[in-house]
Each structure stands twice: as C-alpha cells, then as structure tokens.
Design a protein around this motif. Structure first.
Motif, PDB file in Angstrom:
ATOM      1  N   TYR A   1       0.834  -1.188   0.000  1.00 30.83           N
ATOM      2  CA  TYR A   1       0.000   0.000   0.000  1.00 30.83           C
ATOM      3  C   TYR A   1       0.872   1.243   0.000  1.00 30.83           C
ATOM      4  O   TYR A   1       1.420   1.626   1.023  1.00 30.83           O
ATOM      5  N   GLY A   2       0.971   1.862  -1.135  1.00 24.89           N
ATOM      6  CA  GLY A   2       1.701   3.111  -1.217  1.00 24.89           C
ATOM      7  C   GLY A   2       0.727   4.173  -1.658  1.00 24.89           C
ATOM      8  O   GLY A   2      -0.314   3.873  -2.233  1.00 24.89           O
ATOM      9  N   ILE A   3       1.051   5.411  -1.410  1.00 26.46           N
ATOM     10  CA  ILE A   3       0.077   6.436  -1.755  1.00 26.46           C
ATOM     11  C   ILE A   3       0.733   7.614  -2.454  1.00 26.46           C
ATOM     12  O   ILE A   3       1.950   7.763  -2.451  1.00 26.46           O
ATOM     13  N   ILE A   4      -0.116   8.397  -3.017  1.00 27.47           N
ATOM     14  CA  ILE A   4       0.345   9.606  -3.668  1.00 27.47           C
ATOM     15  C   ILE A   4      -0.514  10.761  -3.174  1.00 27.47           C
ATOM     16  O   ILE A   4      -1.746  10.664  -3.159  1.00 27.47           O
ATOM     17  N   LEU A   5       0.164  11.798  -2.793  1.00 26.03           N
ATOM     18  CA  LEU A   5      -0.547  12.993  -2.360  1.00 26.03           C
ATOM     19  C   LEU A   5      -0.289  14.102  -3.359  1.00 26.03           C
ATOM     20  O   LEU A   5       0.756  14.160  -4.003  1.00 26.03           O
ATOM     21  N   LYS A   6      -1.252  14.975  -3.429  1.00 21.61           N
ATOM     22  CA  LYS A   6      -1.062  16.153  -4.252  1.00 21.61           C
ATOM     23  C   LYS A   6      -0.991  17.370  -3.340  1.00 21.61           C
ATOM     24  O   LYS A   6      -1.671  17.420  -2.309  1.00 21.61           O
ATOM     25  N   LYS A   7      -0.200  18.316  -3.776  1.00 21.29           N
ATOM     26  CA  LYS A   7      -0.092  19.568  -3.022  1.00 21.29           C
ATOM     27  C   LYS A   7       0.205  19.286  -1.559  1.00 21.29           C
ATOM     28  O   LYS A   7      -0.506  19.695  -0.652  1.00 21.29           O
ATOM     29  N   ALA A   8       1.236  18.565  -1.365  1.00 22.22           N
ATOM     30  CA  ALA A   8       1.567  18.142  -0.013  1.00 22.22           C
ATOM     31  C   ALA A   8       2.626  19.055   0.579  1.00 22.22           C
ATOM     32  O   ALA A   8       3.430  19.661  -0.121  1.00 22.22           O
ATOM     33  N   ARG A   9       2.600  19.111   1.870  1.00 22.12           N
ATOM     34  CA  ARG A   9       3.678  19.804   2.566  1.00 22.12           C
ATOM     35  C   ARG A   9       3.945  19.082   3.869  1.00 22.12           C
ATOM     36  O   ARG A   9       3.064  18.423   4.431  1.00 22.12           O
ATOM     37  N   MET A  10       5.150  19.260   4.301  1.00 21.05           N
ATOM     38  CA  MET A  10       5.513  18.577   5.538  1.00 21.05           C
ATOM     39  C   MET A  10       4.973  19.399   6.694  1.00 21.05           C
ATOM     40  O   MET A  10       5.283  20.579   6.821  1.00 21.05           O
ATOM     41  N   THR A  11       4.223  18.774   7.517  1.00 18.53           N
ATOM     42  CA  THR A  11       3.677  19.513   8.647  1.00 18.53           C
ATOM     43  C   THR A  11       4.377  19.156   9.941  1.00 18.53           C
ATOM     44  O   THR A  11       4.245  19.843  10.944  1.00 18.53           O
ATOM     45  N   LYS A  12       5.082  18.081   9.922  1.00 16.92           N
ATOM     46  CA  LYS A  12       5.834  17.744  11.124  1.00 16.92           C
ATOM     47  C   LYS A  12       7.099  17.044  10.682  1.00 16.92           C
ATOM     48  O   LYS A  12       7.060  16.088   9.906  1.00 16.92           O
ATOM     49  N   LYS A  13       8.175  17.519  11.197  1.00 11.43           N
ATOM     50  CA  LYS A  13       9.428  16.931  10.750  1.00 11.43           C
ATOM     51  C   LYS A  13       9.794  15.774  11.639  1.00 11.43           C
ATOM     52  O   LYS A  13       9.700  15.830  12.855  1.00 11.43           O
ATOM     53  N   GLY A  14      10.226  14.741  11.011  1.00 10.22           N
ATOM     54  CA  GLY A  14      10.620  13.583  11.786  1.00 10.22           C
ATOM     55  C   GLY A  14      12.122  13.535  11.962  1.00 10.22           C
ATOM     56  O   GLY A  14      12.840  14.506  11.740  1.00 10.22           O
ATOM     57  N   LYS A  15      12.562  12.368  12.315  1.00  9.18           N
ATOM     58  CA  LYS A  15      13.977  12.270  12.656  1.00  9.18           C
ATOM     59  C   LYS A  15      14.852  12.217  11.420  1.00  9.18           C
ATOM     60  O   LYS A  15      15.973  12.659  11.420  1.00  9.18           O
ATOM     61  N   GLY A  16      14.306  11.609  10.391  1.00  5.96           N
ATOM     62  CA  GLY A  16      15.176  11.301   9.274  1.00  5.96           C
ATOM     63  C   GLY A  16      15.427  12.479   8.358  1.00  5.96           C
ATOM     64  O   GLY A  16      14.773  13.518   8.418  1.00  5.96           O
ATOM     65  N   ASP A  17      16.360  12.297   7.504  1.00  8.45           N
ATOM     66  CA  ASP A  17      16.610  13.273   6.445  1.00  8.45           C
ATOM     67  C   ASP A  17      15.856  12.819   5.221  1.00  8.45           C
ATOM     68  O   ASP A  17      16.070  11.734   4.721  1.00  8.45           O
ATOM     69  N   THR A  18      15.034  13.667   4.793  1.00  9.47           N
ATOM     70  CA  THR A  18      14.293  13.271   3.595  1.00  9.47           C
ATOM     71  C   THR A  18      14.670  14.203   2.459  1.00  9.47           C
ATOM     72  O   THR A  18      15.258  15.254   2.655  1.00  9.47           O
ATOM     73  N   ASN A  19      14.268  13.788   1.307  1.00 11.27           N
ATOM     74  CA  ASN A  19      14.529  14.640   0.166  1.00 11.27           C
ATOM     75  C   ASN A  19      13.456  15.705   0.030  1.00 11.27           C
ATOM     76  O   ASN A  19      13.489  16.519  -0.873  1.00 11.27           O
TER      77      ASN A  19
END
Lengths: 488, 182
Positions: free
Chosen positions: A58-76
C-alpha cells in the motif's frame, strides 16, 4: 491473502475477499480529501489524497503536499514549500489519517449525493457480479484504460484488479454513453489509475500511452486502449456492448467536450507521454460530413526501399522508418511547398507519430481529405493504430495499397485550400477485417498549404479500406508535395 | 479475546480497539478491515455525538505497539453495498487541488511570519500576490522586506497611500497582539 476479486464476483462472501475490497473502498473514498500521512521517520505530510498503489503493498500519492511535522530522518522533501505530487512508498508509510469523513453505511453515500448514482452503481455491481467470465474482460478493459495512462501492463495484483474492477463498474457504464457521470467516472478512473500506476511502474515504459486528442469520443477513449496489454479491441467492444445492454444508464448529460477537455488535460498532465512510442490505438470515428475534415492518416512512413518520403517520421512497429518529407514522389497530393522546410526543422518531432498497425496490419485507409503539408508534429504515436496524429497542419496521407491516388485518383478534385479541422481532431475509420474493433486514428491537422492551392481535394469522408492487404504491408503514405509513399 | 496483539487478524472486523502505535500515537477506533497482503488496517474513529463525521485511519499493522480490545460492534461498512461516486470524487479532488493551489499562492516562501501576516491582512481587501519575497498589491504596488510602510514602492500615489496605511495598521495590530499576548 486478502483480496480475491474473483470470489467477490462469484458472490463468495468469504471475509477474506471482502477485506481487501473494503480497503480499496476506503482508499477510494478518501480521494480528494486532505489527509495527514505519517511516515516511517516520524514526519507527517499533509496533502490531498490522490491515489494509492494497491498492487502488492500500500503506497500512496498525495497532491499539493507539505511537511507539517518533521521527523527524525533526512528526507529529500524539505519542510518548506508545496510538493506538487508526493509519492510515499509502502515501506515508508505508517499511517494515513483522513479527518472529518463519513463512510457510507448501508448504501448511504456518505458525503456523496445522488440516489441515482447509488441505484446505477448497484445495478452495475449486481449485474456484473454473476458474470464471472466478464470479469476478465473487464480487468483487461480496465487495464487497457490504465495503459492509456502509463500503466504497467500485466499487473495482476488481486487487490488492484478488484480495485480496478470497482472502478470499472462505473467506467463500464460509461461505454457507449455520453452521460456525464459515466464519462466523469471514466475519467476519474483513468486519472485515478494514472498516477497510481505510474507510481507503481516507476518506469516510463508505458509513457507513450496517453489519452487521445480532444476530439476523441469519450466512450472510445474509455473502451479502446489496447496498446500495452495487447488487448484485443474485440474484447472491449464485447464487454462494452454487454455492459451497455445489461445496465440502465442514467441519462445524465455529460458534455463530451468536458470529457475531451479532461482528456486533453490529462494529456497535458502527462507530458512525457507524448514523447514515447505509440502504444495505443486511438479510435476515432470517421465523420464523413461536417466541417471540411481532412481526415488523414498522419503517417510518416518511409519505406525502406522506396524513394517516397514520409512526411513525418514515424516509428513503426514493423520497422518502417519514417522520415521527414521529401518531396520526390509525384502524388496526387497537393504540393506542399513548405513540406521540406517544415519538416526539416521538425524532423525530430516526427518520430512520434507511428504508423503502427496500419503498417503491419494492412489496414490501408483511404482518406478523402485535403492534403496538407507535412505534419510538423505528431501528437502521438500509435503502434497499433494505423494513423498517426500530427499536430501541425501537415498531414500525411496513408494510402491503401491501391494506387488510385498515385495514379491520379479520379475522385480527386481540386479545391481551394481551406483550413482543416482542428489539428487535434482525429478521425478514425473503423478497420474492417483483420483488426476487429480497432480503429485507426487519423490525424487531421489543419492544412498548411505553402502554396495555398491544393491540386485536389478529397471528399471528406474516409472510406474504409478492405483489409485485403497483408498485415505487414506498408501503407503508402501520401506525402506532401506529391509524395506518395509506395508500399514495398 | 486476545489482547496481546499478536494476531490482529483473528479479531473480527468491527471490533473496537484502543491502539497505541510505535510512535506514541494513541487512539480508539473501530476496525473496518484488514488487508493481509499489504498489512494495512482500516480503522474508523468513533464519532462525537453531534458530529457525524469521523476520522478514518489506515495504519500499517507493523506499527502497532499494543492494542486493547474494547468491544465488538457490527461491521459498519458492508463492502457489498457501499459504493463511491467516481465523478464526485474527481470533482472533489480537483476542487481541493485548486483550493490548495490558491492557498499556496497566498503563502510566501522564505518570508517571515510577520510578512505573512501583513500579506494576509492586505489580502482581505486588496488583490495581493507574492513575488518571491515581495508582496505585490494590485500588480502595481510592491512591498519588500522589511515590509514597513516605507518599504511600499510603486503604483499610483493613491494606491501607494492606501497600501501604506494598511501596512501601518497591520503592523500596529501585530504589535498589540505581540505585546498583549506576552
């Protein structure tokens, strides 16, 4: 596991089959809603739920997304900025939360409306349930539709199938009808699957398939994508007919233009699709009358040995090399002085249109139409279709093996040049014989006459050629400047 | 009923659970379905008495730290009779995307929250848009950092004045809020 679509359709009420189905249902239900997605590293992304990949995981796709909470990892994905399309793979996904929704219960459509749709839907469901044999067809149909949107062919995840089928239920209803909910459903289904499957595929293999130009009829589009899956058009036709018979479609008016526009929009949304090899048939009905339609098979086709020059370069499955025009063959076609010039610059663009099946399926089509200078820009390639749609005002005429045109078709009469129908309008003559149900997309680019005068003009209707030619016969292309692509 | 959480799939659909995730989230929800293949649970949080809307969660079962079985209810969602209206879905998504785009335009990237407040205040009465970090009002008046009344440039004198006034007012308001808030 979980999702046994076939059981569902055979009225098996085992809980395992309904489980997956419920997941699919819930997934579909939250489309378009703002959701918060928790990911593995603890970050939370908020966006509009667009689609999900339910093939195996189960993978998903979001549109017009923004990060609202930063987690521990480094993401792109940075914290700032809006991400137009965010793909969250199954391995990273933890939780999807949709707030403020109401699941439909007992047939009540939560935040949807319309008892009619309910009734129609139920009709669709119930009508299709017993038809176990239909399911395969529908799967294929769905798949073929998806292929239009760069779907990976051959995906047979059960959940996905069921998912697609669920969509297909509504989509099926669209076939043959121009009512809006169905066409919208078809669109929705297609678009829905577009991203999902593009996501799943993660490779541009199917990029070439995309929706037909605007003028394509809704039901055609829905029904007749057959590229990647090698889906026989007959199946679609059968299924469609069957579905149409078995359902009472609610007669809601659905503007075809909307559908077309939508498809055009989809088309634009997937710019990469244009670039790739043709992969689907673009069926367009031939309209004999109407505005001066020069339905022309826009086929750039260069016979290996012939000196005829294809107006536009076409990639043909048969291996015919397409070329830019080269005015050398004396052809009935009006002179296209600008052909060379136009093509010169656009040569590279001509790789897109594909003669496709016309080449190797021997569906020579005779088009009565004005001839235009070389197609400057094919809109898409259709390997399985006989016609390539070109965008520019140039058109390539695919002439059947018969040499009528070459040798001075008597039917041709000179007419003053006049603008062709809108470039994107494509008409497809129905092919008879060999490829049942397949139609050849024709490109009717607006005529761009360098000289301004066409030596002749064909009637507007496009007679369908008998499939007398062997499939591998190249289709002669009526090129610009009097080229005639001779078959060899 | 087992509360060890080792066999969630053994529990029937429709049961109420109190779940704690490995990230510390805790919530109560009713199990709608479980997909073994993808290991996803679909849960529905209970609705408040007045509010028929509820939250739906799709949780990957791997991240359940523990759960407690609270009770059993009928399956609220019968897949055989449920349906979705694709056209409405499509429309809804499009509307949401449009809305999101509009809202995104309203938010300046790389600007201070103060600048954003000024922008928001201006946008109530004037057509404003962001141009990188410059607020552009009515396509003529530009306000660049530090977004003071003095930073207002351009436009007709009347427009300029008007914008200046609004900026001033908004700054004052912000000031008040800041001081009163603290």
């Amino acid at each position: 596991m979980g999702c046994r679509s076939r059981e569902f359709f055979s009225n098996d009420s085992s809980s395992s089959s309904s489980l997956c189905e419920a997941l699919l249902f819930a997934t579909m239900y939250i489309i378009g809603l703002p959701v918060d997605v928790h990911v593995k590293d603890g970050s939370v992304y908020s966006g509009i739920f667009h689609t999900a990949s339910v093939d195996k995981d189960y993978g998903i796709i979001l549109k017009k997304a923004r990060m609202t909470k930063k987690g521990k990892g480094d993401t792109n994905v940075g914290k700032e900025g809006l991400i137009d399309t965010l793909v969250i793979e199954s391995g990273d996904l933890v939780q999807v939360v949709a707030k403020g929704v109401m699941l439909p219960v007992d047939g009540v459509n939560g935040n949807m409306t319309g008892k009619d749709e309910e009734a129609a839907e139920h009709t669709a469901c119930s009508a299709e349930k017993p038809k176990g044999s239909l399911m395969d067809d529908k799967m294929q149909v769905n798949q073929s539709r998806q292929d239009e949107y760069d779907m990976v062919k051959g995906q047979t995840g059960d959940c996905r199938q069921e998912f697609e089928f669920a969509k297909g239920k509504i989509v099926e209803k669209v076939q043959g009808h121009s009512s809006s909910p169905e066409t919208d459903a078809c669109r929705a289904q297609v678009e829905f699957s577009e991203h999902g499957h593009a996501y799943m595929t993660s490779k541009p293999s199917g990029n070439g398939s995309y929706s037909a130009p605007k003028s394509v009829k809704a039901n055609d589009q829905c029904c007749e994508k057959s590229n990647l899956v090698n889906f026989a058009a007959t199946n679609i036709a059968e299924v469609v007919d069957h579905v149409s018979e078995s359902h009472n479609m609610s007669a809601k008016s659905a503007p075809r233009s909307t559908e077309s526009m939508k498809n055009a929009k989809e088309f634009k949304l997937n710019p990469a699709a244009k670039v790739f090899s043709p992969s689907f048939v673009n069926p367009i009905s031939v309209t004999p009358a109407g505005p001066p339609v020069t339905t022309i098979a826009n086929m750039a086709y260069l016979p290996n040995s012939s000196s005829a020059v294809p107006i536009a370069a076409i990639q043909s499955e048969v291996g015919f090399n397409t070329l830019v025009s080269r005015p050398s063959l004396p052809v009935k076609v009006a002179q296209y002085g600008n052909l060379t010039a136009a093509n010169g610059g656009n040569g590279s663009q001509f790789t897109q249109p594909i003669v496709g099946q016309l080449m190797h399926r021997t569906q020579p089509v005779r088009f009565a139409a004005h001839y235009n200078p070389v197609l400057s820009e094919p809109t898409y390639m259709q390997p399985s279709s006989a016609v390539v749609v070109g965008r520019s005002g140039q058109l390539v005429y695919v002439h059947p093996v018969t040499h009528d045109l070459v040798h001075g078709a008597p039917a041709i009469s000179p007419v003053p040049p006049r603008p062709l129908l809108n470039m994107n309008q494509v008409q497809f003559p129905k092919q008879q014989g060999g490829t049942v149900g397949q139609v050849m997309p024709l490109c009717v680019p607006p005529p761009v006459l360098a000289t301004g005068q066409q030596p002749f003009a064909l009637q507007n209707h496009i007679p369908v050629l008998q499939p007398s030619l062997p499939a591998t016969r190249p289709i002669p292309v009526l090129g610009l400047n009097g080229f005639y692509g001779t078959k060899f | 009923m087992a509360t060890d959480g080792s066999n969630p799939e053994d529990l029937g659909v429709g049961c109420l659970l109190s779940i704690k995730t490995t990230y510390g989230d805790e919530f109560e929800a009713q199990l709608i379905t479980f997909d073994r293949l993808s290991n996803m649970l679909v849960l529905q949080e209970p609705s408040k008495p007045e509010d028929p809307l509820r939250n739906i969660r799709m949780l990957k079962a791997n991240y359940i730290k523990e759960f407690i079985f609270l009770g059993q209810e009928d399956n609220p969602v019968d897949p055989n009779i449920c349906f979705v209206d694709l056209s409405a879905l499509q429309a809804r998504e499009e509307a949401a995307i449009r809305q999101a785009e509009l809202e995104a335009e309203r938010i300046g990237v790389g600007v201070t929250s103060e600048a954003q407040s000024i922008f928001d205040a201006l946008s109530k009465t004037l057509p404003v848009r962001w141009d990188k970090t410059v607020i552009v009002v009515m396509d003529e008046v530009r306000i660049s950092s530090p977004y003071l009344p003095e930073s207002v440039i351009g436009g007709t004198p009347a427009a300029n004045e008007r914008v200046k006034k609004v900026v001033e007012l908004e700054r004052k308001r912000l000031q008040l809020r800041r001081t009163s808030g603290q």
